[in-house]
Design a protein around this motif. Sequence first.
Motif, mmCIF file in Angstrom:
data_model
loop_
_atom_site.group_PDB
_atom_site.id
_atom_site.type_symbol
_atom_site.label_atom_id
_atom_site.label_comp_id
_atom_site.label_asym_id
_atom_site.label_seq_id
_atom_site.Cartn_x
_atom_site.Cartn_y
_atom_site.Cartn_z
ATOM 1 N N UNK A 43 0.863 -1.179 0.000
ATOM 2 C CA UNK A 43 0.000 0.000 0.000
ATOM 3 C C UNK A 43 0.899 1.227 0.000
ATOM 4 N N UNK A 44 0.309 2.383 -0.273
ATOM 5 C CA UNK A 44 1.095 3.609 -0.228
ATOM 6 C C UNK A 44 0.203 4.834 -0.330
ATOM 7 N N UNK A 45 0.749 5.987 0.044
ATOM 8 C CA UNK A 45 -0.012 7.224 -0.036
ATOM 9 C C UNK A 45 -0.198 7.689 -1.480
ATOM 10 N N UNK A 46 -1.370 8.205 -1.789
ATOM 11 C CA UNK A 46 -1.672 8.678 -3.146
ATOM 12 C C UNK A 46 -0.669 9.738 -3.596
ATOM 13 N N UNK A 47 -0.202 10.570 -2.660
ATOM 14 C CA UNK A 47 0.714 11.654 -2.992
ATOM 15 C C UNK A 47 2.141 11.172 -3.266
ATOM 16 N N UNK A 48 2.421 9.899 -2.981
ATOM 17 C CA UNK A 48 3.749 9.340 -3.219
ATOM 18 C C UNK A 48 3.612 8.008 -3.957
ATOM 19 N N UNK A 49 3.272 8.063 -5.241
ATOM 20 C CA UNK A 49 3.022 6.826 -5.989
ATOM 21 C C UNK A 49 4.238 5.916 -6.131
ATOM 22 N N UNK A 50 5.437 6.428 -5.856
ATOM 23 C CA UNK A 50 6.631 5.606 -5.988
ATOM 24 C C UNK A 50 7.098 4.989 -4.665
ATOM 25 N N UNK A 51 6.308 5.141 -3.587
ATOM 26 C CA UNK A 51 6.636 4.554 -2.287
ATOM 27 C C UNK A 51 5.602 3.492 -1.943
ATOM 28 N N UNK A 52 6.090 2.302 -1.581
ATOM 29 C CA UNK A 52 5.201 1.204 -1.214
ATOM 30 C C UNK A 52 5.564 0.673 0.168
ATOM 31 N N UNK A 53 4.532 0.402 0.958
ATOM 32 C CA UNK A 53 4.698 -0.212 2.271
ATOM 33 C C UNK A 53 4.191 -1.637 2.156
ATOM 34 N N UNK A 54 5.089 -2.583 2.332
ATOM 35 C CA UNK A 54 4.705 -3.986 2.277
ATOM 36 C C UNK A 54 4.104 -4.414 3.603
ATOM 37 N N UNK A 55 2.960 -5.078 3.550
ATOM 38 C CA UNK A 55 2.303 -5.630 4.735
ATOM 39 C C UNK A 55 2.556 -7.132 4.688
#
Length: 136
Positions: A43-55
């Motif tokens: 998942x990631x913030x809409x304002x940072x499409x190039x950052x992903x947080x793996x759950x």
Amino acid sequence: MKLSHTFLFVHDQDIALKFYRDVVGLEVRTDATIEDGYRWLTVGPAEQPDVEIGLSRIGPPVPPTDYETLHALLAKGSLQGVIFELDDVDAKFEQVRASGAEVMQEPIDQFYGVRDCAFRDPSGNMIRFSTPRTQQ
């Protein structure tokens, strides 16, 4: 160089997804099950499409000898969390609290220049929201 991914261990990916998508407001980036039932969920913030947080569930590629230790640390809330910056920490606090999330800290002004608050996600990870005080 720039950050692309970071990971949080979670007990249950479906519960974590609901929290991070529906409560925190992050977008689902990837939700794919691959060999041996391993689920790549980010998942990631809409304002940072190039950052992903793996759950990530505790499992491969973590060695099996470490599973019990990681489960115990996660259950105690002893693993690292994430901090999100936003425009209105007080409004986000009320929204997340209304979801039933465990409050760790109500919004306060910190000496290092932010107003922030903290919660535990459903797995016990710390999640903080902050607003630079110069924006208030």
